[in-house]
Write a protein that holds these residues in place. Structure first.
Motif, PDB file in Angstrom:
ATOM      1  N   THR A  56       0.851  -1.184   0.000  1.00 27.29           N
ATOM      2  CA  THR A  56       0.000   0.000   0.000  1.00 27.29           C
ATOM      3  C   THR A  56       0.889   1.236   0.000  1.00 27.29           C
ATOM      4  O   THR A  56       2.106   1.141   0.217  1.00 27.29           O
ATOM      5  CB  THR A  56      -0.885   0.030   1.258  1.00 27.29           C
ATOM      6  OG1 THR A  56      -0.026   0.173   2.403  1.00 27.29           O
ATOM      7  CG2 THR A  56      -1.742  -1.219   1.389  1.00 27.29           C
ATOM      8  N   LEU A  99       0.024   7.853 -12.036  1.00 28.60           N
ATOM      9  CA  LEU A  99      -1.287   7.676 -12.662  1.00 28.60           C
ATOM     10  C   LEU A  99      -1.495   8.708 -13.766  1.00 28.60           C
ATOM     11  O   LEU A  99      -1.952   8.377 -14.865  1.00 28.60           O
ATOM     12  CB  LEU A  99      -2.399   7.770 -11.620  1.00 28.60           C
ATOM     13  CG  LEU A  99      -2.460   6.642 -10.582  1.00 28.60           C
ATOM     14  CD1 LEU A  99      -3.467   6.986  -9.487  1.00 28.60           C
ATOM     15  CD2 LEU A  99      -2.807   5.318 -11.234  1.00 28.60           C
ATOM     16  N   SER A 151      -5.885   4.889 -14.178  1.00 22.95           N
ATOM     17  CA  SER A 151      -6.901   5.317 -13.215  1.00 22.95           C
ATOM     18  C   SER A 151      -6.820   4.560 -11.895  1.00 22.95           C
ATOM     19  O   SER A 151      -7.538   4.901 -10.960  1.00 22.95           O
ATOM     20  CB  SER A 151      -8.306   5.153 -13.811  1.00 22.95           C
ATOM     21  OG  SER A 151      -8.532   3.799 -14.168  1.00 22.95           O
ATOM     22  N   CYS A 152      -5.952   3.524 -11.815  1.00 23.10           N
ATOM     23  CA  CYS A 152      -5.843   2.786 -10.552  1.00 23.10           C
ATOM     24  C   CYS A 152      -4.447   2.198 -10.383  1.00 23.10           C
ATOM     25  O   CYS A 152      -3.703   2.028 -11.351  1.00 23.10           O
ATOM     26  CB  CYS A 152      -6.910   1.702 -10.461  1.00 23.10           C
ATOM     27  SG  CYS A 152      -6.689   0.360 -11.647  1.00 23.10           S
ATOM     28  N   ARG A 153      -4.145   1.868  -9.134  1.00 30.09           N
ATOM     29  CA  ARG A 153      -2.832   1.318  -8.793  1.00 30.09           C
ATOM     30  C   ARG A 153      -2.581  -0.031  -9.461  1.00 30.09           C
ATOM     31  O   ARG A 153      -1.444  -0.368  -9.775  1.00 30.09           O
ATOM     32  CB  ARG A 153      -2.707   1.175  -7.275  1.00 30.09           C
ATOM     33  CG  ARG A 153      -2.632   2.492  -6.546  1.00 30.09           C
ATOM     34  CD  ARG A 153      -2.748   2.306  -5.032  1.00 30.09           C
ATOM     35  NE  ARG A 153      -1.974   1.216  -4.513  1.00 30.09           N
ATOM     36  CZ  ARG A 153      -0.709   1.309  -4.086  1.00 30.09           C
ATOM     37  NH1 ARG A 153      -0.109   2.463  -4.093  1.00 30.09           N
ATOM     38  NH2 ARG A 153      -0.063   0.249  -3.641  1.00 30.09           N
ATOM     39  N   ALA A 154      -3.624  -0.802  -9.706  1.00 32.56           N
ATOM     40  CA  ALA A 154      -3.451  -2.104 -10.360  1.00 32.56           C
ATOM     41  C   ALA A 154      -2.853  -1.937 -11.756  1.00 32.56           C
ATOM     42  O   ALA A 154      -2.064  -2.774 -12.203  1.00 32.56           O
ATOM     43  CB  ALA A 154      -4.778  -2.844 -10.433  1.00 32.56           C
ATOM     44  N   GLN A 155      -3.209  -0.870 -12.432  1.00 34.54           N
ATOM     45  CA  GLN A 155      -2.656  -0.615 -13.762  1.00 34.54           C
ATOM     46  C   GLN A 155      -1.166  -0.308 -13.668  1.00 34.54           C
ATOM     47  O   GLN A 155      -0.398  -0.697 -14.539  1.00 34.54           O
ATOM     48  CB  GLN A 155      -3.387   0.547 -14.430  1.00 34.54           C
ATOM     49  CG  GLN A 155      -4.809   0.211 -14.831  1.00 34.54           C
ATOM     50  CD  GLN A 155      -5.548   1.434 -15.335  1.00 34.54           C
ATOM     51  OE1 GLN A 155      -5.700   2.417 -14.627  1.00 34.54           O
ATOM     52  NE2 GLN A 155      -6.001   1.362 -16.575  1.00 34.54           N
TER      53      GLN A 155
END
Length: 85
Positions: free
Chosen positions: A35, A58, A64-68
């Protein structure tokens, strides 16, 4: 000659890493599943200070998200032990 083709340097531009050193550090830790708070602790930053590089990543990468970020990191970094891990 073959239709006027010339041999020379590759005209395609070399694309430098779009991220700063700190952004790369935060991206690498995020790709490991940390995190922002955990990454901040590892890097010796305040949790709010770690939020800024994530927001910048980002924006720079159009995500648009941390997973990307994690998926991009995994796809663009060598998987060799000790390299970008």
């Amino acid at each position: 000659m073959d239709g006027g083709a010339t041999v020379g340097p590759d005209p395609r531009p070399v694309v430098a890493d779009p991220l700063s050193r700190r952004e790369r550090e935060v991206a690498a830790l995020g790709a490991k599943g940390m995190t922002n708070r955990q990454a901040a602790s590892v890097l010796g930053l305040s949790p709010r200070t770690a939020d800024a590089p994530v927001a910048s990543i980002l924006s720079k990468l159009g995500f648009s998200c941390r997973a990307q970020i994690a998926a991009w990191w995994a796809a663009t970094r060598p998987s060799s032990p000790g390299v970008g891990n």
